[in-house]
Design a protein around this motif. Structure first.
Motif, PDB file in Angstrom:
ATOM      1  N   TRP A  23      -6.392  -6.405   3.074  1.00 57.08           N
ATOM      2  CA  TRP A  23      -6.489  -4.941   3.038  1.00 57.08           C
ATOM      3  C   TRP A  23      -7.924  -4.506   3.369  1.00 57.08           C
ATOM      4  CZ3 TRP A  23      -3.549  -3.427  -2.123  1.00 57.08           C
ATOM      5  CH2 TRP A  23      -2.151  -3.484  -1.882  1.00 57.08           C
ATOM      6  N   SER A  72       4.839   0.674  -4.816  1.00 61.47           N
ATOM      7  CA  SER A  72       3.726   1.189  -4.037  1.00 61.47           C
ATOM      8  C   SER A  72       2.983   2.219  -4.876  1.00 61.47           C
ATOM      9  CB  SER A  72       4.247   1.835  -2.752  1.00 61.47           C
ATOM     10  OG  SER A  72       3.197   2.422  -2.036  1.00 61.47           O
ATOM     11  N   ASP A  74      -3.884  -4.749  -6.575  1.00 62.45           N
ATOM     12  CA  ASP A  74      -4.623  -5.607  -5.642  1.00 62.45           C
ATOM     13  C   ASP A  74      -5.202  -6.844  -6.335  1.00 62.45           C
ATOM     14  OD1 ASP A  74      -6.606  -4.432  -7.130  1.00 62.45           O
ATOM     15  OD2 ASP A  74      -7.813  -3.771  -5.437  1.00 62.45           O
ATOM     16  N   LYS A 132       0.837  -1.193   0.000  1.00 64.86           N
ATOM     17  CA  LYS A 132       0.000   0.000   0.000  1.00 64.86           C
ATOM     18  C   LYS A 132       0.873   1.244   0.000  1.00 64.86           C
ATOM     19  CE  LYS A 132      -4.408  -0.839   2.351  1.00 64.86           C
ATOM     20  NZ  LYS A 132      -5.103  -0.609   3.637  1.00 64.86           N
ATOM     21  N   LYS A 137      -4.585   1.986  -5.236  1.00 65.34           N
ATOM     22  CA  LYS A 137      -5.269   0.754  -5.646  1.00 65.34           C
ATOM     23  C   LYS A 137      -5.723   0.771  -7.100  1.00 65.34           C
ATOM     24  CE  LYS A 137      -7.327  -1.354  -1.522  1.00 65.34           C
ATOM     25  NZ  LYS A 137      -8.621  -1.716  -0.905  1.00 65.34           N
TER      26      LYS A 137
END
Length: 328
Positions: free
Chosen positions: A278, A261, A270, A234, A264
């Motif tokens: 998460w 990083s 993801d 994240k 999303k």
């Protein structure tokens, strides 16, 4: 004067802004090796066993997809049998979807510890294919980690979890095995330090142009060769587990490693089981060869055993093991 034209951002500008944001993420997170010295390992992954497990998982009478429930159960039994030879405790986590029973397989180490970490990988495939990289490689990592963790003195309880139903048509639904498992942890207020999703770790290429990215110019920073493993986290609020795991992974110096990083909405951030952790507010990261950004066999019948680099894959398993046993 066309005010609409001025106010409304163009697609090009949006991409540029997103790109600049990701570049900032890159510099904040860092890449490549860190300054930690290489860690010695009390036990190493066995290439022979890695190949044995990969063969058992991919060379099955039927494809291990959601339609072939008997085949999925046979694979779950193989995982359970292997886990049970090493773990402190091993069990199935069963749940029903459309009247059929599907199974996660869980084995635990260091059960005297309260706080735990989860290392997970899905064993189902998308459609009619072997799914060698996606995700026999991740499950094989769990099977080898089980052998390697036996007898180790651990600071945390370690649960290795093989998930079912990660792939379509159940991806991003409550029928995912990882959703069921993460919800169980949340509902029972179990103290989780963090989670690592092992998603496709066996495809490497050294040719120029073999690595793609969600935004093309990232190759300026990461290079365009598919010769590294990626730790995806994240952008904010990753937590101490993720930071410590990444430091240990890089510090092991087993394999070339990059961290990534981004928000999303960036493609691929993801696209695995960590998304459910998460969603339940557990710290989590993904360990991956970058999936379809590198491996064009993704979700295709060409995702076969012969395409894998088992030597580098074995080094990834070693790095995961060292990350676990050296966690602070």
């Amino acid at each position: 004067m066309n005010l609409k034209k001025i106010i409304k951002p163009t697609r090009k500008k949006i991409l540029l802004l997103v790109g600049l944001f990701i570049v900032i993420c890159f510099f904040l997170v860092g890449s490549g090796k860190n300054n930690l010295s290489a860690q010695s390992s009390p036990v190493v992954a066995d290439t022979v066993l890695v190949k044995k497990h990969l063969t058992a998982l991919t060379q099955t009478p039927q494809f291990r997809n959601h339609k072939n429930i008997d085949q999925l159960n046979a694979v779950a039994d193989y995982i359970h049998q292997t886990f049970a030879a090493y773990g402190d405790s091993t069990s199935f986590q069963e749940y029903k979807v459309d009247g059929k029973v599907y199974k996660n397989v869980i084995t635990s180490f260091g059960t005297e510890n309260t706080k735990r970490i989860i290392i997970g990988a899905h064993y189902d495939v998308c459609g009619d294919q072997q799914g060698a990289d996606d995700n026999a490689t991740g499950v094989t990592a769990l099977l080898e980690l089980a052998r390697m963790l036996k007898g180790q003195k651990l600071k945390y309880r370690v649960d290795l979890v093989a998930y079912t139903l990660e792939e379509p048509p159940y991806f991003r639904t409550e029928n995912m095995g990882s959703y069921v498992h993460a919800k169980y942890l949340k509902d029972n207020k179990i103290d989780v330090y963090g989670m690592g999703s092992v998603e496709m770790i066996g495809y490497f290429r050294d040719e120029k142009g073999s690595q793609g990215f969600p935004i093309g110019f990232l190759s300026w920073f990461y290079g365009d060769k598919g010769d590294f493993i990626t730790l995806v986290k994240k952008f904010s609020g990753a937590g101490p587990f993720v930071k410590n795991f990444i430091e240990n992974f890089k510090g092991s110096e087993q394999i070339k490693t990059e961290t990534f990083s981004a928000p999303k909405f960036v493609a691929g951030m993801d696209f695995s089981d960590h998304l459910n952790y998460w969603n339940f507010d557990f710290p989590a990261l993904m360990i991956t060869d970058s999936s379809f950004f590198r491996n064009k066999n993704y979700h295709e019948p060409t995702d076969t055993l012969e395409t894998l680099d088992t030597n580098r894959m074995t080094k990834v398993i070693d790095a995961i093991f060292l990350s676990i046993i050296h966690l602070k």
